[in-house]
Design a protein around this motif. Sequence first.
Motif, short mmCIF file in Angstrom:
data_model
loop_
_atom_site.label_atom_id
_atom_site.label_comp_id
_atom_site.label_asym_id
_atom_site.label_seq_id
_atom_site.Cartn_x
_atom_site.Cartn_y
_atom_site.Cartn_z
N PRO A 1 31.38 7.42 -49.01
CA PRO A 1 30.96 7.82 -50.36
C PRO A 1 32.05 8.65 -51.02
CG PRO A 1 29.85 9.16 -48.72
CD PRO A 1 30.57 8.07 -47.98
N ASP A 2 32.22 8.46 -52.32
CA ASP A 2 33.31 9.12 -53.04
C ASP A 2 32.74 9.98 -54.16
OD1 ASP A 2 35.84 9.74 -54.09
OD2 ASP A 2 36.65 7.85 -53.39
N GLY A 3 32.84 9.52 -55.42
CA GLY A 3 32.30 10.29 -56.53
C GLY A 3 30.94 9.79 -56.95
N MET A 4 30.39 10.42 -58.00
CA MET A 4 29.09 9.99 -58.49
C MET A 4 28.90 10.43 -59.94
SD MET A 4 26.46 12.62 -56.58
CE MET A 4 27.40 13.64 -55.44
N ALA A 5 27.89 9.84 -60.58
CA ALA A 5 27.46 10.23 -61.91
C ALA A 5 25.95 10.11 -61.96
CB ALA A 5 28.10 9.34 -62.98
N LEU A 6 25.34 10.73 -62.97
CA LEU A 6 23.89 10.65 -63.15
C LEU A 6 23.57 10.06 -64.51
CD1 LEU A 6 24.09 12.87 -60.85
CD2 LEU A 6 21.97 13.79 -61.81
N ASP A 7 22.48 9.26 -64.57
CA ASP A 7 22.03 8.80 -65.88
C ASP A 7 20.93 9.71 -66.39
OD1 ASP A 7 19.55 7.98 -64.81
OD2 ASP A 7 20.12 5.87 -64.68
N CYS A 8 20.42 9.41 -67.58
CA CYS A 8 19.46 10.31 -68.23
C CYS A 8 18.08 10.28 -67.58
CB CYS A 8 19.37 10.02 -69.72
SG CYS A 8 19.14 8.28 -70.14
N HIS A 9 17.84 9.37 -66.64
CA HIS A 9 16.62 9.42 -65.83
C HIS A 9 16.80 10.33 -64.62
CE1 HIS A 9 14.47 6.19 -67.88
NE2 HIS A 9 15.55 5.43 -67.82
N GLY A 10 18.05 10.72 -64.34
CA GLY A 10 18.33 11.47 -63.12
C GLY A 10 18.74 10.59 -61.96
N ASN A 11 18.83 9.27 -62.18
CA ASN A 11 19.30 8.38 -61.13
C ASN A 11 20.76 8.69 -60.80
OD1 ASN A 11 16.85 6.85 -61.06
ND2 ASN A 11 17.52 5.79 -62.92
N ILE A 12 21.13 8.50 -59.54
CA ILE A 12 22.45 8.87 -59.05
C ILE A 12 23.25 7.61 -58.76
CG2 ILE A 12 23.69 10.24 -57.32
CD1 ILE A 12 20.72 11.45 -56.78
N TYR A 13 24.46 7.55 -59.32
CA TYR A 13 25.35 6.40 -59.18
C TYR A 13 26.42 6.76 -58.16
CZ TYR A 13 23.09 4.58 -63.38
OH TYR A 13 22.17 4.11 -64.29
N ILE A 14 26.24 6.30 -56.93
CA ILE A 14 27.08 6.67 -55.80
C ILE A 14 28.18 5.63 -55.61
CG2 ILE A 14 27.14 7.15 -53.33
CD1 ILE A 14 24.07 7.61 -53.52
N THR A 15 29.43 6.02 -55.73
CA THR A 15 30.52 5.08 -55.46
C THR A 15 30.81 5.08 -53.96
OG1 THR A 15 32.25 6.74 -55.82
CG2 THR A 15 31.52 5.48 -57.73
N GLU A 16 30.85 3.88 -53.37
CA GLU A 16 31.18 3.73 -51.95
C GLU A 16 32.56 3.08 -51.86
OE1 GLU A 16 27.77 2.84 -49.19
OE2 GLU A 16 26.85 2.24 -51.10
N HIS A 17 33.52 3.88 -51.50
CA HIS A 17 34.94 3.55 -51.65
C HIS A 17 35.30 2.18 -51.07
CE1 HIS A 17 39.16 4.70 -52.27
NE2 HIS A 17 39.40 4.12 -51.11
N ALA A 18 35.18 2.02 -49.77
CA ALA A 18 35.61 0.79 -49.13
C ALA A 18 34.64 -0.36 -49.33
CB ALA A 18 35.83 1.02 -47.63
N ALA A 19 33.39 -0.06 -49.65
CA ALA A 19 32.40 -1.11 -49.89
C ALA A 19 32.58 -1.76 -51.26
CB ALA A 19 30.99 -0.55 -49.77
N LYS A 20 33.38 -1.14 -52.13
CA LYS A 20 33.70 -1.69 -53.45
C LYS A 20 32.45 -1.89 -54.31
CE LYS A 20 37.69 -4.10 -51.49
NZ LYS A 20 38.38 -5.40 -51.30
N HIS A 21 31.57 -0.92 -54.24
CA HIS A 21 30.40 -1.00 -55.10
C HIS A 21 29.83 0.38 -55.40
CE1 HIS A 21 27.74 -1.55 -51.27
NE2 HIS A 21 27.71 -0.27 -51.63
N VAL A 22 28.92 0.41 -56.38
CA VAL A 22 28.15 1.59 -56.72
C VAL A 22 26.72 1.35 -56.27
CG1 VAL A 22 27.30 3.06 -58.59
CG2 VAL A 22 29.59 2.05 -58.74
N ARG A 23 26.17 2.31 -55.57
CA ARG A 23 24.78 2.24 -55.17
C ARG A 23 23.99 3.17 -56.10
NH1 ARG A 23 22.62 2.63 -49.00
NH2 ARG A 23 24.75 1.86 -48.72
N VAL A 24 23.03 2.63 -56.82
CA VAL A 24 22.23 3.44 -57.74
C VAL A 24 20.92 3.79 -57.07
CG1 VAL A 24 21.24 3.61 -60.05
CG2 VAL A 24 23.28 2.18 -59.66
#
Length: 332
Positions: free
Chosen positions: A259-282
Amino acid sequence: MKITKSSFVFLAASSLAVFGLAGCEQKKSEPVASVVNTSSSTSVVNACGVAPAGELVAERIPGANSTRAEPSLYEGPVWIKDALYFSDFLTSGTFPSRIQKLDANGVMTTLIDDSGSNGLAVDAQGNLVAGAHKFKNLSRYTLSGERTSVIDKFEGNVFNSPNDLAIAKDGTIYFTDPAYQTAAAPGGQDKTRVYRVATDGKISVVDDTINNPNGVSLSLDEKTLYVEGGDAQGVLRAYPIVDGIPQAGKDLVTGLVIPDGMALDCHGNIYITEHAAKHVRVVTPEGKQIATINVDANITNAAFGGEDGKTLFLTGAGAVWKLKLDVSGSPY
């Protein structure tokens, strides 16, 4: 390595984010969201918009492709007014870094040629605050390139390689200090840690049990601190904040792939970047996965921006991706 990377930071200067984060803050007091069924999934709906669901794909912004002759990583995206700013550093040697500006037309220019930076945030005055591996500290940059130090040492020693950070509304700073770019300069700490910098400059340890803590963010109400880390055995850990002080953390999501960085949307959901997996897990604030956003290279961090704040920008291996969503979110 992003927002509030992050949490929402409702800046005093509201012009920093053209999409009006204060408006999202007001919406949190509205009636509880309703739930509607779609053909593919159940989506949460209210004035904030529809949260993403299922498998999505972000597209590259061609004008942001790396111009370096050596491999580089983009990190710390932050949206200010009408542009995305991010660090661009080499992955070898002393990890020389610069801060790039990507305008709304997809044109990239160099803002600061030798920033030594990784993760970025924005303070209430509209300055960039950076985890700076070159200086092994937190540094503050004006948009004209002037640098000052925010915090330099803990217990008499410089840090390893400050990475990601989140700034609360009152100016309290939380940041991570993994060992990824320790070789950038002499010295360091005996452990990788998560730190809190109070408004009076006093620094304290939040957690020293996560191997290479990385992304850090605050919940919308700033009652929870989120930290990612652990490399291949990655976790997202949540720390309740009581009277301004983070308490013992609990793993909210496990099994993350670097896991690397993240951001949040206005619902409070968390957008997790997974470095080597090449995707964001929400995931929801409760840790339930609701969506996956794929890219075509290693990924580092996330931020919301664009004219209405509903474009998700993702940084990674010499690339920036974007994805238009129905929700707004944190600008870093």
